[in-house]
Design a protein around this motif. Structure first.
Motif, PDB file in Angstrom:
ATOM      1  N   SER A 253       0.814  -1.219   0.000  1.00 49.18           N
ATOM      2  CA  SER A 253       0.000   0.000   0.000  1.00 49.18           C
ATOM      3  C   SER A 253       0.849   1.269   0.000  1.00 49.18           C
ATOM      4  CB  SER A 253      -0.922   0.006   1.220  1.00 49.18           C
ATOM      5  OG  SER A 253      -0.164   0.031   2.414  1.00 49.18           O
ATOM      6  N   VAL A 254       2.109   1.160  -0.455  1.00 51.30           N
ATOM      7  CA  VAL A 254       3.004   2.312  -0.466  1.00 51.30           C
ATOM      8  C   VAL A 254       3.567   2.533  -1.870  1.00 51.30           C
ATOM      9  CG1 VAL A 254       5.114   3.316   0.491  1.00 51.30           C
ATOM     10  CG2 VAL A 254       3.664   1.904   1.941  1.00 51.30           C
ATOM     11  N   LEU A 255       3.599   3.806  -2.306  1.00 54.02           N
ATOM     12  CA  LEU A 255       4.319   4.201  -3.517  1.00 54.02           C
ATOM     13  C   LEU A 255       5.645   4.812  -3.091  1.00 54.02           C
ATOM     14  CD1 LEU A 255       1.744   5.968  -5.906  1.00 54.02           C
ATOM     15  CD2 LEU A 255       2.745   3.700  -6.164  1.00 54.02           C
ATOM     16  N   HIS A 256       6.755   4.236  -3.566  1.00 51.58           N
ATOM     17  CA  HIS A 256       8.090   4.749  -3.259  1.00 51.58           C
ATOM     18  C   HIS A 256       8.600   5.561  -4.449  1.00 51.58           C
ATOM     19  CE1 HIS A 256       8.445   2.098   0.254  1.00 51.58           C
ATOM     20  NE2 HIS A 256       8.015   1.099  -0.513  1.00 51.58           N
ATOM     21  N   PHE A 257       9.025   6.796  -4.205  1.00 54.66           N
ATOM     22  CA  PHE A 257       9.627   7.633  -5.242  1.00 54.66           C
ATOM     23  C   PHE A 257      11.113   7.777  -4.940  1.00 54.66           C
ATOM     24  CE2 PHE A 257       5.189   8.689  -5.584  1.00 54.66           C
ATOM     25  CZ  PHE A 257       4.996   8.812  -6.953  1.00 54.66           C
ATOM     26  N   THR A 258      11.946   7.457  -5.927  1.00 53.02           N
ATOM     27  CA  THR A 258      13.390   7.503  -5.750  1.00 53.02           C
ATOM     28  C   THR A 258      14.039   8.109  -6.989  1.00 53.02           C
ATOM     29  OG1 THR A 258      13.701   5.291  -6.689  1.00 53.02           O
ATOM     30  CG2 THR A 258      13.366   5.428  -4.313  1.00 53.02           C
TER      31      THR A 258
ATOM     32  N   GLN B 144       1.751   6.917   1.419  1.00 53.88           N
ATOM     33  CA  GLN B 144       1.072   5.840   2.132  1.00 53.88           C
ATOM     34  C   GLN B 144      -0.386   5.854   1.707  1.00 53.88           C
ATOM     35  OE1 GLN B 144       2.446   3.588   4.596  1.00 53.88           O
ATOM     36  NE2 GLN B 144       0.497   2.552   4.214  1.00 53.88           N
ATOM     37  N   MET B 145      -0.810   4.800   1.029  1.00 56.48           N
ATOM     38  CA  MET B 145      -2.185   4.746   0.534  1.00 56.48           C
ATOM     39  C   MET B 145      -3.120   4.231   1.630  1.00 56.48           C
ATOM     40  SD  MET B 145      -1.424   3.599  -3.417  1.00 56.48           S
ATOM     41  CE  MET B 145      -0.149   2.379  -3.030  1.00 56.48           C
ATOM     42  N   GLU B 146      -3.356   2.936   1.700  1.00 58.15           N
ATOM     43  CA  GLU B 146      -4.172   2.390   2.778  1.00 58.15           C
ATOM     44  C   GLU B 146      -3.449   2.560   4.111  1.00 58.15           C
ATOM     45  OE1 GLU B 146      -4.932  -1.601   1.628  1.00 58.15           O
ATOM     46  OE2 GLU B 146      -6.118  -1.050  -0.130  1.00 58.15           O
ATOM     47  N   ALA B 147      -4.211   2.484   5.205  1.00 59.08           N
ATOM     48  CA  ALA B 147      -3.632   2.705   6.527  1.00 59.08           C
ATOM     49  C   ALA B 147      -2.473   1.744   6.782  1.00 59.08           C
ATOM     50  CB  ALA B 147      -4.705   2.533   7.600  1.00 59.08           C
TER      51      ALA B 147
ATOM     52  N   HIS C 153      -1.459   9.891   3.105  1.00 58.88           N
ATOM     53  CA  HIS C 153      -0.515  10.938   3.463  1.00 58.88           C
ATOM     54  C   HIS C 153       0.855  10.635   2.864  1.00 58.88           C
ATOM     55  CE1 HIS C 153       0.173   7.887   6.622  1.00 58.88           C
ATOM     56  NE2 HIS C 153       1.428   8.313   6.595  1.00 58.88           N
ATOM     57  N   LEU C 154       1.751  11.616   2.944  1.00 55.51           N
ATOM     58  CA  LEU C 154       3.134  11.482   2.486  1.00 55.51           C
ATOM     59  C   LEU C 154       4.053  11.329   3.696  1.00 55.51           C
ATOM     60  CD1 LEU C 154       3.160  14.352  -0.171  1.00 55.51           C
ATOM     61  CD2 LEU C 154       3.054  11.899  -0.656  1.00 55.51           C
ATOM     62  N   HIS C 155       4.804  10.263   3.746  1.00 55.47           N
ATOM     63  CA  HIS C 155       5.811  10.003   4.781  1.00 55.47           C
ATOM     64  C   HIS C 155       6.441   8.650   4.488  1.00 55.47           C
ATOM     65  CE1 HIS C 155       7.900   9.856   8.629  1.00 55.47           C
ATOM     66  NE2 HIS C 155       7.539   8.585   8.686  1.00 55.47           N
ATOM     67  N   PRO C 156       7.769   8.560   4.618  1.00 60.71           N
ATOM     68  CA  PRO C 156       8.749   9.602   4.937  1.00 60.71           C
ATOM     69  C   PRO C 156       9.056  10.489   3.728  1.00 60.71           C
ATOM     70  CG  PRO C 156       9.856   7.520   4.586  1.00 60.71           C
ATOM     71  CD  PRO C 156       8.388   7.221   4.518  1.00 60.71           C
ATOM     72  N   VAL C 157       9.548  11.688   4.011  1.00 61.32           N
ATOM     73  CA  VAL C 157       9.988  12.637   2.988  1.00 61.32           C
ATOM     74  C   VAL C 157      11.438  12.996   3.304  1.00 61.32           C
ATOM     75  CG1 VAL C 157       9.612  14.914   1.957  1.00 61.32           C
ATOM     76  CG2 VAL C 157       7.649  13.527   2.674  1.00 61.32           C
ATOM     77  N   TYR C 158      12.291  13.022   2.263  1.00 62.01           N
ATOM     78  CA  TYR C 158      13.732  13.198   2.456  1.00 62.01           C
ATOM     79  C   TYR C 158      14.268  14.401   1.679  1.00 62.01           C
ATOM     80  CZ  TYR C 158      13.553   8.358   4.149  1.00 62.01           C
ATOM     81  OH  TYR C 158      13.250   7.205   4.839  1.00 62.01           O
TER      82      TYR C 158
ATOM     83  N   HIS D 175      -3.315   4.991   9.996  1.00 64.29           N
ATOM     84  CA  HIS D 175      -3.806   5.983   9.050  1.00 64.29           C
ATOM     85  C   HIS D 175      -3.057   5.891   7.724  1.00 64.29           C
ATOM     86  CE1 HIS D 175      -1.049   8.378  11.892  1.00 64.29           C
ATOM     87  NE2 HIS D 175      -0.311   8.181  10.815  1.00 64.29           N
ATOM     88  N   GLY D 176      -3.699   6.370   6.687  1.00 66.26           N
ATOM     89  CA  GLY D 176      -3.110   6.418   5.354  1.00 66.26           C
ATOM     90  C   GLY D 176      -3.407   7.754   4.709  1.00 66.26           C
TER      91      GLY D 176
END
Length: 320
Positions: A27-32, A42-45, A61-66, A58-59
């Motif tokens: 349930s996470v999209l990773h951007f690199t 973070q999509m679903e909780a 939202h954006l985290h972690p951010v670097y 919770h979902g």
């Protein structure tokens, strides 16, 4: 001057732009870029840390951010506010028919560690429309639901679309990770969501846990205010930062001039590294059926201390 030299003098060298990769894992999209993390959506909780009540899952939202050098700038599930979640959007004081759903304080209650027995209202991830990577930019389009659980069955209050673009560029000599966030909220029924005057609710940002001590976080607004003087003022942009691994880093939120009540009111939390762009500070208002509420923000994450002149220049570029 020779013609070739004259031509070169008027050419603008384009800013460096990195290749952006996106990978979906559960349930996470990773951007690199180049194997280095930029941010996660973070999509679903997601799971809560050990010792944290499950009600605070919770979902949406954006985290972690670097930062470009890999320094973490956001916090999630902090001990003082388990419902804070990186970078998110939610309303706090509301009226919807005969109920008052609080979408910000998900899971908060009067129990041990401020936890409730159930979630009374929430912003929930609904679906991912699309995601992409690219030579200059990646991104995604997703749908969220604002749900009121105080009625049976659950009541949909708002539909929300997130359109997010992620990039890394050299901006006037400073490398920055860039997150362009556009939120479009529409009423899910024929009833308006009323938003009475309140000091927070809107775009929320929680800083790195390392900035939790009162004297470890710095804030700066476009009007030159710091953390103490800037609360309940208005701004075109707001910066939050501090030391990470012995060096300064942070992020600035640029506020688009098309946003409601621009320059927008700011809540700069006096007790922890958290801020909010809060249009409800300026008086009662509402999101009405048939009238989409659109808000746009550009988040620049960079290493080093904030330079107001550089930030002003970036805001001017964004505003245009």
């Amino acid at each position: 001057m020779k013609p070739t030299l004259l031509l070169a003098a008027f050419l603008t060298v384009p800013a460096f732009a990195a290749d952006i990769q996106v990978e979906k894992q559960g349930s996470v999209l990773h951007f690199t870029t180049g194997g280095k993390a930029i941010c996660d959506y973070q999509m679903e909780a997601g799971d809560v840390p050990e010792g944290v009540a499950p009600v605070f899952k919770h979902g949406a939202h954006l985290h972690p951010v670097y930062s470009p050098s890999g320094k973490l700038v956001t916090g999630n599930h902090p001990e003082d506010h388990r419902w804070h979640r990186g970078i998110w959007l939610a309303w706090t004081k509301t009226e919807f028919g005969d109920s008052h759903p609080d979408f910000w304080n998900q899971g908060k209650g009067d129990g041990k560690n401020k936890s409730g027995d159930q979630i009374l209202a929430e912003v929930r991830f609904d679906k991912l429309e699309k995601s992409w990577g690219g030579a200059d930019v990646g991104g995604f389009i997703s749908q969220h639901l604002y749900l009121d659980h105080s009625h049976s069955p659950d009541q949909k209050v708002l539909n929300e679309t997130w359109n997010v673009e992620v990039s890394q560029k050299d901006l006037d000599g400073k490398p920055a990770n860039i997150i362009d966030l556009t939120s479009t909220q529409t009423c899910a029924t024929d009833k308006a969501l009323k938003l009475p005057t309140y000091h927070y609710g809107g775009l929320g940002v929680r800083g790195n846990q390392a900035w939790n001590p009162v004297d470890s976080v710095t804030m700066l607004t476009s009007e030159g205010h710091d953390r103490k003087s800037g609360d309940s003022t208005k701004g075109k942009w707001v910066h939050i930062g501090g030391q990470v691994d012995g060096a300064p880093t942070g992020m600035v939120i640029l506020i688009h001039p098309s946003n409601f009540r621009f320059p927008q009111p700011l809540r700069l939390n006096p007790k922890n590294p958290q801020l909010c762009i809060a249009p409800s500070q300026d008086g009662d208002w509402s999101i009405e059926p048939g009238k989409p509420y659109i808000s746009k923000y550009r988040i620049l994450v960079f290493d080093g201390a904030p330079d107001p002149k550089w930030i002003d220049a970036q805001w001017q570029n964004y505003a245009k």
